[in-house]
Design an enzyme around this catalytic site. Structure first.
Site, mmCIF file in Angstrom:
data_model
loop_
_atom_site.group_PDB
_atom_site.id
_atom_site.type_symbol
_atom_site.label_atom_id
_atom_site.label_comp_id
_atom_site.label_asym_id
_atom_site.label_seq_id
_atom_site.Cartn_x
_atom_site.Cartn_y
_atom_site.Cartn_z
ATOM 1 N N MET A 13 0.737 -1.222 -0.080
ATOM 2 C CA MET A 13 0.145 -0.014 0.027
ATOM 3 C C MET A 13 1.038 1.371 0.071
ATOM 4 S SD MET A 13 -2.660 1.056 2.741
ATOM 5 C CE MET A 13 -3.564 -0.408 2.767
ATOM 6 N N ASP A 32 10.584 3.675 5.593
ATOM 7 C CA ASP A 32 10.014 2.354 5.874
ATOM 8 C C ASP A 32 11.648 1.903 6.393
ATOM 9 O OD1 ASP A 32 8.156 0.228 4.473
ATOM 10 O OD2 ASP A 32 9.767 -0.772 5.429
ATOM 11 N N ASP A 56 12.728 3.211 11.452
ATOM 12 C CA ASP A 56 12.200 2.318 12.409
ATOM 13 C C ASP A 56 11.272 3.163 13.165
ATOM 14 O OD1 ASP A 56 11.334 0.481 14.362
ATOM 15 O OD2 ASP A 56 13.288 -0.056 14.988
ATOM 16 N N VAL A 57 9.701 3.066 12.959
ATOM 17 C CA VAL A 57 8.866 3.792 13.770
ATOM 18 C C VAL A 57 8.932 3.557 14.878
ATOM 19 C CG1 VAL A 57 7.130 3.962 11.444
ATOM 20 C CG2 VAL A 57 6.931 2.020 13.431
ATOM 21 N N TYR A 150 -3.061 -7.885 16.473
ATOM 22 C CA TYR A 150 -3.356 -7.026 15.421
ATOM 23 C C TYR A 150 -4.662 -6.119 15.616
ATOM 24 C CZ TYR A 150 -3.783 -5.756 10.339
ATOM 25 O OH TYR A 150 -4.068 -4.593 9.220
ATOM 26 N N LYS A 154 -5.329 -2.062 15.742
ATOM 27 C CA LYS A 154 -5.997 -1.230 14.894
ATOM 28 C C LYS A 154 -7.065 -0.401 15.641
ATOM 29 C CE LYS A 154 -3.453 -2.009 11.183
ATOM 30 N NZ LYS A 154 -2.582 -0.805 10.708
ATOM 31 N N THR A 194 -7.486 -20.811 -1.665
ATOM 32 C CA THR A 194 -8.719 -20.492 -2.437
ATOM 33 C C THR A 194 -9.898 -20.320 -1.872
ATOM 34 O OG1 THR A 194 -7.490 -21.391 -4.407
ATOM 35 C CG2 THR A 194 -9.928 -21.032 -4.534
HETATM 36 N N1 NAD Z 1 -3.086 -5.963 3.537
HETATM 37 C C1 NAD Z 1 -4.374 -5.998 4.129
HETATM 38 O O1 NAD Z 1 -5.099 -6.560 3.754
HETATM 39 C C2 NAD Z 1 -4.906 -4.939 4.905
HETATM 40 C C3 NAD Z 1 -6.159 -4.746 5.547
HETATM 41 C C4 NAD Z 1 -6.440 -3.689 6.302
HETATM 42 C C5 NAD Z 1 -5.467 -3.165 6.616
HETATM 43 N N2 NAD Z 1 -4.192 -2.932 6.325
HETATM 44 C C6 NAD Z 1 -3.132 -2.263 6.756
HETATM 45 O O2 NAD Z 1 -2.375 -1.249 5.579
HETATM 46 C C7 NAD Z 1 -1.333 -0.978 5.838
HETATM 47 C C8 NAD Z 1 -0.512 -1.293 4.657
HETATM 48 O O3 NAD Z 1 -0.523 -3.046 4.548
HETATM 49 P P1 NAD Z 1 0.281 -3.633 3.346
HETATM 50 O O4 NAD Z 1 -0.837 -4.671 3.049
HETATM 51 O O5 NAD Z 1 0.695 -2.595 2.377
HETATM 52 O O6 NAD Z 1 1.434 -4.485 4.106
HETATM 53 P P2 NAD Z 1 2.823 -4.564 3.939
HETATM 54 O O7 NAD Z 1 3.366 -5.680 4.877
HETATM 55 O O8 NAD Z 1 3.028 -4.656 2.367
HETATM 56 O O9 NAD Z 1 3.667 -2.977 4.183
HETATM 57 C C9 NAD Z 1 3.762 -2.622 5.644
HETATM 58 C C10 NAD Z 1 5.187 -1.898 5.592
HETATM 59 O O10 NAD Z 1 5.550 -1.478 7.064
HETATM 60 C C11 NAD Z 1 6.831 -1.769 6.932
HETATM 61 N N3 NAD Z 1 7.175 -1.703 8.436
HETATM 62 C C12 NAD Z 1 6.817 -2.681 9.625
HETATM 63 N N4 NAD Z 1 7.645 -2.420 10.658
HETATM 64 C C13 NAD Z 1 7.991 -1.438 10.377
HETATM 65 C C14 NAD Z 1 8.892 -0.472 11.304
HETATM 66 N N5 NAD Z 1 9.249 -0.887 12.700
HETATM 67 N N6 NAD Z 1 9.262 0.844 10.921
HETATM 68 C C15 NAD Z 1 8.851 1.327 9.662
HETATM 69 N N7 NAD Z 1 8.182 0.517 8.841
HETATM 70 C C16 NAD Z 1 7.871 -0.625 9.165
HETATM 71 C C17 NAD Z 1 7.339 -2.976 6.499
HETATM 72 O O11 NAD Z 1 8.554 -3.092 6.146
HETATM 73 C C18 NAD Z 1 6.432 -2.916 5.196
HETATM 74 O O12 NAD Z 1 6.993 -2.296 4.038
HETATM 75 C C19 NAD Z 1 -0.850 -1.542 7.333
HETATM 76 O O13 NAD Z 1 -1.207 -0.488 8.305
HETATM 77 C C20 NAD Z 1 -1.856 -2.864 7.521
HETATM 78 O O14 NAD Z 1 -2.171 -2.932 8.788
HETATM 79 C C21 NAD Z 1 -3.801 -3.963 5.379
#
Ligand code: NAD
Length: 245
Positions: A13, A32, A56-57, A150, A154, A194
């Site tokens: 995302m 990131d 690192d957040v 998780y 959220k 699936t």
């Molecule tokens: N994938 C889904 O279905 C979904 C659904 C609802 C919400 N979300 C939310 O959407 C957002 C993006 O999800 P995504 O699917 O792109 O996931 P993703 O795993 O592809 O991306 C998450 C990113 O966060 C980074 N990250 C993790 N820990 C970190 C840290 N300590 N410091 C800095 N960066 C860090 C990772 O390196 C990764 O690049 C997230 O907040 C996730 O919770 C995702």
């Protein structure tokens, strides 16, 4: 031209968010824990203003460095988009709490996000206002049987968004969040079979996963001038999943 710091920029995302914001004329700081240089270089190669920073957040010092880089390169920060998050390794439940995993997830998803708001708020305040957009999830709004830590994190993002919206309103800083449903790229990921896909989609009135770009557009709305009075809101981008009885 406004400057937006995006965390999680190397993820599925985050890349879409960085790309959309750059295309809409913003200068983007791609942040990131996984080096996001390729994302920033890709944007720069298309003629956009973008830099990468390893962040690192969970580390306050890392946030100071990211904000300093934005200031040095682009003159400051006007907005923060908190996309970064982590998830437990496999399903978890309140029937079997792995304390270390809970702490790891809450550290990134809640405390990391709070540290980010805290790191950018002074800069936004100095420039007379700004925007913060957090990424939550529909599991923060509705219950599911798995991923307890998780889901709690959220729910925390949503509560923190509302709290910060009220606290930062005197400084003309808006704070909103998006709550995505199941995303297309995650759904196509290796861990999803699936049968799981069919089960998820059965609960979605639109009967399809959410595209990352659709969440990026919702985030861009909260950054737009027209949304200047909109704060403390949670926008579900979920194909109607949370509307369903
Ligand atoms: N994938 C889904 O279905 C979904 C659904 C609802 C919400 N979300 C939310 O959407 C957002 C993006 O999800 P995504 O699917 O792109 O996931 P993703 O795993 O592809 O991306 C998450 C990113 O966060 C980074 N990250 C993790 N820990 C970190 C840290 N300590 N410091 C800095 N960066 C860090 C990772 O390196 C990764 O690049 C997230 O907040 C996730 O919770 C995702």
């Amino acid at each position: 031209m406004s400057v937006v710091l995006v965390t999680g920029a190397a993820g599925a995302m985050g890349q879409e968010v960085c790309s959309l914001l750059a295309e809409s004329g913003k200068r983007v700081v791609c942040a990131d824990i996984n080096d996001p240089s390729a994302v920033a270089q890709g944007l720069a190669g298309r003629g956009h203003d973008a830099i990468a920073t390893v962040l690192d957040v969970t580390d306050p010092g890392s946030w100071c460095d990211a904000v300093a880089q934005a200031r040095d390169r682009f003159g400051g920060v006007d907005a923060l988009v908190n996309v970064a998050a982590t998830v437990t390794d496999g399903p978890d439940s309140v029937l079997d709490v792995d304390v270390a995993e809970w702490r790891r997830v809450l550290d990134v998803n809640v405390i990391g996000l709070a540290l980010g708001m805290s790191a950018v708020a002074p800069a936004l305040r100095r420039s007379g206002g700004g925007r913060i957009v957090n990424v939550a999830s529909i599991v923060g709004l509705r219950g599911n049987a798995t991923h307890a830590a998780y889901s709690a994190s959220k729910g925390g993002v949503i509560a923190l968004t509302r709290q910060a919206a009220v606290a930062l309103a005197p400084y003309r800083i808006t704070v909103n969040c998006v709550a995505p449903g199941v995303m297309e790229k995650a759904m196509l990921g290796k861990d999803t079979n699936t049968e799981d896909r069919a089960q998820w989609l059965a609960g979605v009135p639109f009967a399809r996963a959410v595209r990352e770009i659709e969440v990026a557009r919702a985030i861009d709305y909260f950054l737009a001038p027209e949304a200047g009075i909109v704060t403390g809101q949670v926008l579900a981008v979920d194909g109607g999943r949370t509307a369903r009885l």
